[in-house]
Write a protein that holds these residues in place. Structure first.
Motif, PDB file in Angstrom:
ATOM      1  N   LYS A  77       0.801  -1.222   0.000  1.00  0.00           N
ATOM      2  CA  LYS A  77       0.000   0.000   0.000  1.00  0.00           C
ATOM      3  C   LYS A  77       0.836   1.276   0.000  1.00  0.00           C
ATOM      4  O   LYS A  77       0.462   2.268  -0.603  1.00  0.00           O
ATOM      5  N   ARG A  78       1.985   1.265   0.687  1.00  0.00           N
ATOM      6  CA  ARG A  78       2.789   2.475   0.804  1.00  0.00           C
ATOM      7  C   ARG A  78       4.199   2.218   0.287  1.00  0.00           C
ATOM      8  O   ARG A  78       5.010   1.573   0.955  1.00  0.00           O
ATOM      9  N   HIS A  79       4.461   2.682  -0.917  1.00  0.00           N
ATOM     10  CA  HIS A  79       5.794   2.547  -1.488  1.00  0.00           C
ATOM     11  C   HIS A  79       5.930   3.485  -2.685  1.00  0.00           C
ATOM     12  O   HIS A  79       4.927   3.981  -3.215  1.00  0.00           O
ATOM     13  N   PRO A  80       7.158   3.770  -3.148  1.00  0.00           N
ATOM     14  CA  PRO A  80       7.340   4.662  -4.294  1.00  0.00           C
ATOM     15  C   PRO A  80       6.750   4.060  -5.570  1.00  0.00           C
ATOM     16  O   PRO A  80       6.470   2.857  -5.634  1.00  0.00           O
ATOM     17  N   ASP A  81       6.582   4.891  -6.573  1.00  0.00           N
ATOM     18  CA  ASP A  81       6.140   4.402  -7.880  1.00  0.00           C
ATOM     19  C   ASP A  81       7.243   3.536  -8.476  1.00  0.00           C
ATOM     20  O   ASP A  81       8.371   3.999  -8.660  1.00  0.00           O
ATOM     21  N   THR A  82       6.916   2.300  -8.794  1.00  0.00           N
ATOM     22  CA  THR A  82       7.917   1.379  -9.326  1.00  0.00           C
ATOM     23  C   THR A  82       8.496   1.884 -10.644  1.00  0.00           C
ATOM     24  O   THR A  82       9.668   1.662 -10.945  1.00  0.00           O
ATOM     25  N   THR A  83       7.703   2.594 -11.420  1.00  0.00           N
ATOM     26  CA  THR A  83       8.191   3.112 -12.702  1.00  0.00           C
ATOM     27  C   THR A  83       9.270   4.174 -12.516  1.00  0.00           C
ATOM     28  O   THR A  83      10.042   4.443 -13.439  1.00  0.00           O
ATOM     29  N   ASN A  84       9.330   4.801 -11.327  1.00  0.00           N
ATOM     30  CA  ASN A  84      10.358   5.812 -11.061  1.00  0.00           C
ATOM     31  C   ASN A  84      11.606   5.236 -10.400  1.00  0.00           C
ATOM     32  O   ASN A  84      12.620   5.931 -10.272  1.00  0.00           O
ATOM     33  N   ILE A  85      11.540   3.979  -9.974  1.00  0.00           N
ATOM     34  CA  ILE A  85      12.650   3.365  -9.256  1.00  0.00           C
ATOM     35  C   ILE A  85      13.871   3.153 -10.159  1.00  0.00           C
ATOM     36  O   ILE A  85      15.011   3.233  -9.725  1.00  0.00           O
ATOM     37  N   THR A  86      13.628   2.875 -11.426  1.00  0.00           N
ATOM     38  CA  THR A  86      14.730   2.475 -12.312  1.00  0.00           C
ATOM     39  C   THR A  86      15.814   3.539 -12.425  1.00  0.00           C
ATOM     40  O   THR A  86      16.998   3.208 -12.481  1.00  0.00           O
ATOM     41  N   LYS A  87      15.449   4.813 -12.459  1.00  0.00           N
ATOM     42  CA  LYS A  87      16.448   5.876 -12.572  1.00  0.00           C
ATOM     43  C   LYS A  87      17.367   5.875 -11.371  1.00  0.00           C
ATOM     44  O   LYS A  87      18.592   6.008 -11.510  1.00  0.00           O
ATOM     45  N   SER A  88      16.812   5.715 -10.192  1.00  0.00           N
ATOM     46  CA  SER A  88      17.609   5.669  -8.975  1.00  0.00           C
ATOM     47  C   SER A  88      18.622   4.532  -9.029  1.00  0.00           C
ATOM     48  O   SER A  88      19.793   4.703  -8.707  1.00  0.00           O
ATOM     49  N   ILE A  89      18.162   3.370  -9.453  1.00  0.00           N
ATOM     50  CA  ILE A  89      19.011   2.179  -9.442  1.00  0.00           C
ATOM     51  C   ILE A  89      20.109   2.262 -10.491  1.00  0.00           C
ATOM     52  O   ILE A  89      21.292   2.039 -10.202  1.00  0.00           O
ATOM     53  N   PHE A  90      19.762   2.627 -11.713  1.00  0.00           N
ATOM     54  CA  PHE A  90      20.766   2.604 -12.775  1.00  0.00           C
ATOM     55  C   PHE A  90      21.781   3.744 -12.663  1.00  0.00           C
ATOM     56  O   PHE A  90      22.898   3.627 -13.171  1.00  0.00           O
ATOM     57  N   ASP A  91      21.425   4.823 -11.987  1.00  0.00           N
ATOM     58  CA  ASP A  91      22.426   5.848 -11.701  1.00  0.00           C
ATOM     59  C   ASP A  91      23.530   5.276 -10.822  1.00  0.00           C
ATOM     60  O   ASP A  91      24.723   5.526 -11.038  1.00  0.00           O
ATOM     61  N   GLY A  92      23.145   4.492  -9.824  1.00  0.00           N
ATOM     62  CA  GLY A  92      24.126   3.860  -8.949  1.00  0.00           C
ATOM     63  C   GLY A  92      24.927   2.785  -9.657  1.00  0.00           C
ATOM     64  O   GLY A  92      26.143   2.662  -9.464  1.00  0.00           O
TER      65      GLY A  92
END
Length: 209
Positions: A77-92
């Motif tokens: 119920k409470r978590h970030p938008d999964t579609t926005n997660i990829t940018k965070s991960i691939f930057d790292g």
């Protein structure tokens, strides 16, 4: 050695969009040492880079890639938008030196799961010279319980506050308070971040750049 890598990062994934600030020239920046909440993303990105290199020593993937990302949240119920997660991960991942550029990822598959005890993400990278991928969508024999996304409570509050603001005359305000140094600052000497919810004086902004 086959062009393959796997990275597992423990902890709840976070997105980049909530942590951006802008410098005096309007350029987006990510503060590292403000001592405030904004540092959280930069620290997370560094953790991804460190773990990706630690888990895949002496490996550099230079070809086009297939990426399979499994994200495990604490709650459905409470978590970030999964579609926005990829940018965070691939930057790292890019910062780790495991890949040259995230543009190498030509096929990306994302799966969302829930693990209250062990939130994390698992990323697998496959070189297209050696691997291929296929998928199918099938009708199930038995219908599972659906996860419904009704109107979020914060959207209701936003709607109500918007209506209220239309019927309320705004108060005149000449000074604000910087959210970093907590000192009063004139409106002309301040900047905003996070869609106007964060106030930063120019002196603190210079220290972040």
């Amino acid at each position: 050695m086959k062009p393959y890598a796997k990275v597992i990062i423990e902890g709840s994934p976070i997105t980049k969009s909530n942590f951006k600030l802008s410098n005096l020239k309007g350029r987006a920046i990510l503060p590292y040492n403000s001592g405030k909440y904004h540092d959280r993303y930069a620290i997370y990105e560094e953790e991804i880079a460190y773990q990706a290199r630690l888990q895949n020593p002496n490996l550099l993937l230079t070809e086009s890639l297939i990426a399979v990302l499994k994200v495990f949240y604490k709650s459905s119920k409470r978590h970030p938008d999964t579609t926005n997660i990829t940018k965070s991960i691939f930057d790292g991942i890019e910062k780790s030196g495991l890949i040259i550029n995230d543009a190498q990822v030509r096929r990306l598959f994302i799966e969302e799961y829930y693990d209250k005890e062990n939130p994390r993400f698992e990323l697998e990278l496959f070189g297209e010279s050696t691997f291929s991928i296929s998928y199918s969508i099938n009708t199930m024999d038995e219908i599972n319980e659906s996860i419904d996304y009704s109107t979020a409570s914060n959207k209701k509050n936003y709607r109500n506050s918007s209506i209220k603001s239309l019927n309320t005359k705004p108060k005149k305000q000449d000074t604000l308070k910087c959210d970093i140094c907590k000192k009063p600052v004139a409106i002309k000497d301040s900047l905003t971040a996070n869609n106007g919810s964060t106030i930063i004086c120019k002196n603190c902004l210079k220290k972040l750049i």
